[in-house]
Design an enzyme around this catalytic site. Sequence first.
Site, PDB file in Angstrom:
ATOM      1  N   ARG A 168       0.843  -1.185   0.000  1.00  0.00           N
ATOM      2  CA  ARG A 168       0.000   0.000   0.000  1.00  0.00           C
ATOM      3  C   ARG A 168       0.888   1.248   0.000  1.00  0.00           C
ATOM      4  NH1 ARG A 168      -3.474  -2.808  -1.571  1.00  0.00           N
ATOM      5  NH2 ARG A 168      -5.434  -3.360  -0.546  1.00  0.00           N
ATOM      6  N   HIS A 222      -0.861   0.058  -9.816  1.00  0.00           N
ATOM      7  CA  HIS A 222      -1.559  -0.869  -8.901  1.00  0.00           C
ATOM      8  C   HIS A 222      -2.106  -2.078  -9.682  1.00  0.00           C
ATOM      9  CE1 HIS A 222      -3.843  -1.091  -4.815  1.00  0.00           C
ATOM     10  NE2 HIS A 222      -3.637  -2.308  -5.308  1.00  0.00           N
TER      11      HIS A 222
HETATM   12  P1  NAP Z   1      -1.648 -11.829   4.775  1.00  0.00           P
HETATM   13  O1  NAP Z   1      -1.775 -13.231   4.268  1.00  0.00           O
HETATM   14  O2  NAP Z   1      -2.605 -11.350   5.804  1.00  0.00           O
HETATM   15  O3  NAP Z   1      -0.152 -11.673   5.307  1.00  0.00           O
HETATM   16  C1  NAP Z   1       0.276 -10.565   6.017  1.00  0.00           C
HETATM   17  C2  NAP Z   1       1.688 -10.805   6.491  1.00  0.00           C
HETATM   18  O4  NAP Z   1       2.189  -9.599   7.086  1.00  0.00           O
HETATM   19  C3  NAP Z   1       1.795 -11.903   7.563  1.00  0.00           C
HETATM   20  O5  NAP Z   1       2.956 -12.662   7.355  1.00  0.00           O
HETATM   21  C4  NAP Z   1       1.911 -11.097   8.854  1.00  0.00           C
HETATM   22  O6  NAP Z   1       2.628 -11.757   9.895  1.00  0.00           O
HETATM   23  C5  NAP Z   1       2.705  -9.902   8.381  1.00  0.00           C
HETATM   24  N1  NAP Z   1       2.523  -8.753   9.279  1.00  0.00           N
HETATM   25  C6  NAP Z   1       1.382  -8.093   9.582  1.00  0.00           C
HETATM   26  N2  NAP Z   1       1.623  -7.111  10.474  1.00  0.00           N
HETATM   27  C7  NAP Z   1       2.950  -7.162  10.741  1.00  0.00           C
HETATM   28  C8  NAP Z   1       3.809  -6.429  11.581  1.00  0.00           C
HETATM   29  N3  NAP Z   1       3.354  -5.425  12.355  1.00  0.00           N
HETATM   30  N4  NAP Z   1       5.130  -6.756  11.614  1.00  0.00           N
HETATM   31  C9  NAP Z   1       5.604  -7.779  10.870  1.00  0.00           C
HETATM   32  N5  NAP Z   1       4.831  -8.524  10.029  1.00  0.00           N
HETATM   33  C10 NAP Z   1       3.533  -8.214   9.984  1.00  0.00           C
HETATM   34  O7  NAP Z   1      -1.753 -10.778   3.562  1.00  0.00           O
HETATM   35  P2  NAP Z   1      -1.579 -11.088   2.008  1.00  0.00           P
HETATM   36  O8  NAP Z   1      -2.783 -11.757   1.466  1.00  0.00           O
HETATM   37  O9  NAP Z   1      -0.264 -11.720   1.791  1.00  0.00           O
HETATM   38  O10 NAP Z   1      -1.588  -9.582   1.424  1.00  0.00           O
HETATM   39  C11 NAP Z   1      -0.649  -8.610   1.831  1.00  0.00           C
HETATM   40  C12 NAP Z   1      -1.030  -7.237   1.277  1.00  0.00           C
HETATM   41  O11 NAP Z   1      -0.730  -7.159  -0.120  1.00  0.00           O
HETATM   42  C13 NAP Z   1      -2.522  -6.895   1.316  1.00  0.00           C
HETATM   43  O12 NAP Z   1      -2.918  -6.481   2.607  1.00  0.00           O
HETATM   44  C14 NAP Z   1      -2.621  -5.782   0.297  1.00  0.00           C
HETATM   45  O13 NAP Z   1      -2.446  -4.528   0.917  1.00  0.00           O
HETATM   46  C15 NAP Z   1      -1.450  -6.041  -0.655  1.00  0.00           C
HETATM   47  N6  NAP Z   1      -1.897  -6.380  -2.019  1.00  0.00           N
HETATM   48  C16 NAP Z   1      -1.475  -5.617  -3.061  1.00  0.00           C
HETATM   49  C17 NAP Z   1      -1.861  -5.944  -4.350  1.00  0.00           C
HETATM   50  C18 NAP Z   1      -1.399  -5.158  -5.537  1.00  0.00           C
HETATM   51  O14 NAP Z   1      -1.899  -5.377  -6.643  1.00  0.00           O
HETATM   52  N7  NAP Z   1      -0.454  -4.255  -5.386  1.00  0.00           N
HETATM   53  C19 NAP Z   1      -2.681  -7.065  -4.585  1.00  0.00           C
HETATM   54  C20 NAP Z   1      -3.088  -7.823  -3.489  1.00  0.00           C
HETATM   55  C21 NAP Z   1      -2.692  -7.473  -2.194  1.00  0.00           C
HETATM   56  P3  NAP Z   1       2.076 -13.121  10.559  1.00  0.00           P
HETATM   57  O15 NAP Z   1       2.188 -14.167   9.458  1.00  0.00           O
HETATM   58  O16 NAP Z   1       3.028 -13.381  11.654  1.00  0.00           O
HETATM   59  O17 NAP Z   1       0.669 -12.852  10.972  1.00  0.00           O
HETATM   60  C1  GLV Z   2      -5.217  -5.233  -4.000  1.00  0.00           C
HETATM   61  O1  GLV Z   2      -4.579  -4.270  -3.757  1.00  0.00           O
HETATM   62  C2  GLV Z   2      -5.748  -6.129  -3.014  1.00  0.00           C
HETATM   63  O2  GLV Z   2      -5.713  -5.822  -1.812  1.00  0.00           O
HETATM   64  O3  GLV Z   2      -6.232  -7.217  -3.417  1.00  0.00           O
END
Ligand code: NAP
Ligand code: GLV
Length: 309
Positions: free
Chosen positions: A224, A272
């Site tokens: 983000r 994005h």
């Molecule tokens: P997720 O499965 O919820 O994973 C989040 C990870 O971040 C987990 O490993 C978590 O640790 C870690 N984390 C959270 N808070 C933390 C902190 N304070 N310190 C250290 N580590 C921390 O999320 P995801 O599905 O992988 O998605 C991640 C993000 O990608 C989304 O929230 C979104 O903003 C972004 N995204 C971007 C796009 C794009 O097109 N650019 C597309 C999709 C998503 P734990 O494992 O220990 O809980």
């Molecule tokens: C995209 O940014 C998502 O959160 O899926």
Amino acid sequence: MPILLVSQGRDLTPWVNAMKEVQPELEVYVYPDAGAKNEIEFAISWNHPLGVFKEFPNLKCIASMGAGVDHILKDPELPEGVVVTRLTDEHLATDMATFTTALVLNYMRGLSAYKAAEEQALWLPKPYLRQRDITVGIMGMGVLGTAAAKQLKALGFEVQGWARTSKDIKDITVYAGNAELDKFLSSTDVLICLLPLTPETANILNRTVFEKLPKGAYVINVARGEHLVEEDLLIMLEKGHLSGASLDVFRTEPLPQQHPFWAHPKIDITPHIASVTNPATAVIQILENYDRLKQNKPLQNVVSQTKGY
Ligand code: NAP
Ligand code: GLV
């Protein structure tokens, strides 16, 4: 039970069509059209107008159209007790892994510099890096971070991660919590941010963190825009401490025309698109939850509103 779709600026026709494909009899409304508001128990949302959900007294679940839920949880008027769910779509993970890999390879072979040289018809061969020269460090080892880490590892990169809690992933060291952040940073050449946006992670890509990376490190933000302190990135690039950055997400999207990032020679920008939700696959898991809600069964992919992800 009708379903409400709410989004500002996103064409929702593909979502309506995808839902009708799976359950043709579904009653679907696209906000501001909502039918009888007290009948809405299930909503699907992306960047809703803040405060809108309090119009629906019987709302029980808000499903995010993406992996992130920051756009829902930032609403100060989110009705209490409403469950929020996110996507963990396999396609999102594959697309994110492919995209981050492409950016790391682009950095490794210095391709952006050739694009700039081509515009001036300049023939400028340069030395390049190889896998063995680069340790990739991924902040956020959840669904997307882990998928990216495994793909980069399979391509021969040294890969390490950082998360809140430790993980047991073959051949990938995962550092945990603030106590291990410095150790993670000091050995990371390419830093990829895949954290959810929460009060703890906002502004985490800042000067203090950048200074702990080795000189010449490269930064990729696909999480983000609010993770990045923009001024700090510009200062660190100017000083030469960072060699460049690839940014897919921004505090203001679309990135304003006058923004200094556009013309910066060391910053690559994408709009994005790192991993875009495919409505056809996303609706399957969202409608699974809709059916569960109707049957009073526990929902899947529920986020912790305390943790913020
Ligand atoms: P997720 O499965 O919820 O994973 C989040 C990870 O971040 C987990 O490993 C978590 O640790 C870690 N984390 C959270 N808070 C933390 C902190 N304070 N310190 C250290 N580590 C921390 O999320 P995801 O599905 O992988 O998605 C991640 C993000 O990608 C989304 O929230 C979104 O903003 C972004 N995204 C971007 C796009 C794009 O097109 N650019 C597309 C999709 C998503 P734990 O494992 O220990 O809980
Ligand atoms: C995209 O940014 C998502 O959160 O899926």
